[in-house]
Motif scaffolding. Structure first.
Motif, mmCIF file in Angstrom:
data_model
loop_
_atom_site.group_PDB
_atom_site.id
_atom_site.type_symbol
_atom_site.label_atom_id
_atom_site.label_comp_id
_atom_site.label_asym_id
_atom_site.label_seq_id
_atom_site.Cartn_x
_atom_site.Cartn_y
_atom_site.Cartn_z
ATOM 1 N N ASN A 163 53.626 44.107 53.544
ATOM 2 C CA ASN A 163 52.426 44.154 52.701
ATOM 3 C C ASN A 163 52.385 45.424 51.865
ATOM 4 N N HIS A 164 52.824 46.540 52.460
ATOM 5 C CA HIS A 164 52.826 47.805 51.746
ATOM 6 C C HIS A 164 53.805 47.762 50.568
ATOM 7 N N ARG A 165 55.009 47.232 50.846
ATOM 8 C CA ARG A 165 55.981 47.117 49.757
ATOM 9 C C ARG A 165 55.472 46.190 48.660
ATOM 10 N N VAL A 180 53.229 45.423 43.333
ATOM 11 C CA VAL A 180 52.123 44.991 42.474
ATOM 12 C C VAL A 180 51.557 46.189 41.699
ATOM 13 N N LEU A 181 51.396 47.293 42.428
ATOM 14 C CA LEU A 181 50.865 48.497 41.787
ATOM 15 C C LEU A 181 51.802 48.999 40.689
ATOM 16 N N ASP A 182 53.102 48.961 40.987
ATOM 17 C CA ASP A 182 54.079 49.403 39.993
ATOM 18 C C ASP A 182 54.071 48.477 38.772
ATOM 19 N N LYS A 193 52.538 47.544 33.337
ATOM 20 C CA LYS A 193 51.797 46.753 32.367
ATOM 21 C C LYS A 193 50.745 47.591 31.665
ATOM 22 N N ALA A 194 50.080 48.459 32.464
ATOM 23 C CA ALA A 194 49.071 49.338 31.871
ATOM 24 C C ALA A 194 49.697 50.293 30.877
ATOM 25 N N LEU A 195 50.889 50.810 31.212
ATOM 26 C CA LEU A 195 51.591 51.704 30.285
ATOM 27 C C LEU A 195 51.963 50.975 28.999
ATOM 28 N N GLU A 196 52.479 49.740 29.155
ATOM 29 C CA GLU A 196 52.846 48.955 27.975
ATOM 30 C C GLU A 196 51.622 48.647 27.110
#
Length: 213
Positions: free
Chosen positions: A47-49, A54-56, A61-64
């Motif tokens: 779940n952590h990975r 997902v966070l990455d 996506k946020a950076l793009e």
């Protein structure tokens, strides 16, 4: 051995068996707990990975999105800047056109006034040489001012009028006895058509100015 003794022996024999069973149960419980713990750790790690992935992905996506928004903002700013420059350029061109049109019109009037004065002196009953020279001098000065202001089609007519008046000055300045009717005929032949042509050239220039507003 009586029944009481036999029961006591059996009780003593049963103690180690229960202890062994209890220990076995405890080990089983511990083993199950360890397995459950390890399974929970593995699930938590997975779940952590997944959460990190997902966070990455969200971060990428946020950076793009941020980069796209930044690029769009730059394009809008550049377009706005170009638009402002275009408006400023058009305003400057309109102001320059207005100024030069006013300057041209004023100089054309001065030339016309000098030409009218030259005509009055030339067609008078007696030609006064100095007055004719002065009038032609003013025409000559105005001619070169119009050369700077333009346009070419107006200056072309002005130049021809000035040259024709120069010829008149040479031919008639010393012949004050020339009768007025001959001078009028000369004027009508040599200058009058050019004055009409000058009026048309000036009108064309003003019409273009009005059309450009």
């Amino acid at each position: 051995m009586d029944l009481a003794g036999a029961a006591a022996v059996l009780a003593l024999l049963s103690i180690p068996a229960s202890v062994l069973i209890a220990r076995w149960q405890m080990r089983t419980t511990l083993a199950q707990s360890e397995a459950t713990y390890r399974a929970a750790l593995e699930v938590a790690e997975v779940n952590h990975r997944a959460a990190l992935e997902v966070l990455d992905a969200n971060h990428q996506k946020a950076l793009e999105t941020a980069e796209a928004n930044h690029q769009r903002a730059l394009e809008l700013a550049a377009a706005s800047h170009r638009g402002a420059l275009d408006v400023a350029r058009k305003q400057a061109e309109a102001e320059h056109l207005r100024w030069i049109t006013e300057a041209r019109t004023a100089e054309y009037r001065l030339f016309e006034a000098s030409l009218a004065q030259f005509r009055r002196v030339f067609l008078a009953d007696e030609v006064v040489k100095n007055e004719l020279i002065d009038a032609h001098h003013e025409m000559h000065r105005s001619r070169y001012a119009i050369r700077q202001l333009g346009p070419g089609e107006v200056y072309d007519v002005v130049e021809r009028i000035d040259l024709q008046c120069g010829l008149i000055l040479v031919r008639f300045a010393k012949r004050t006895s020339q009768i007025p009717i001959e001078r009028a005929e000369w004027w009508q032949r040599a200058i009058a058509p050019l004055r009409l042509e000058l009026g048309e050239a000036v009108k064309g220039m003003l019409d273009r100015h009005i059309a450009s507003i």
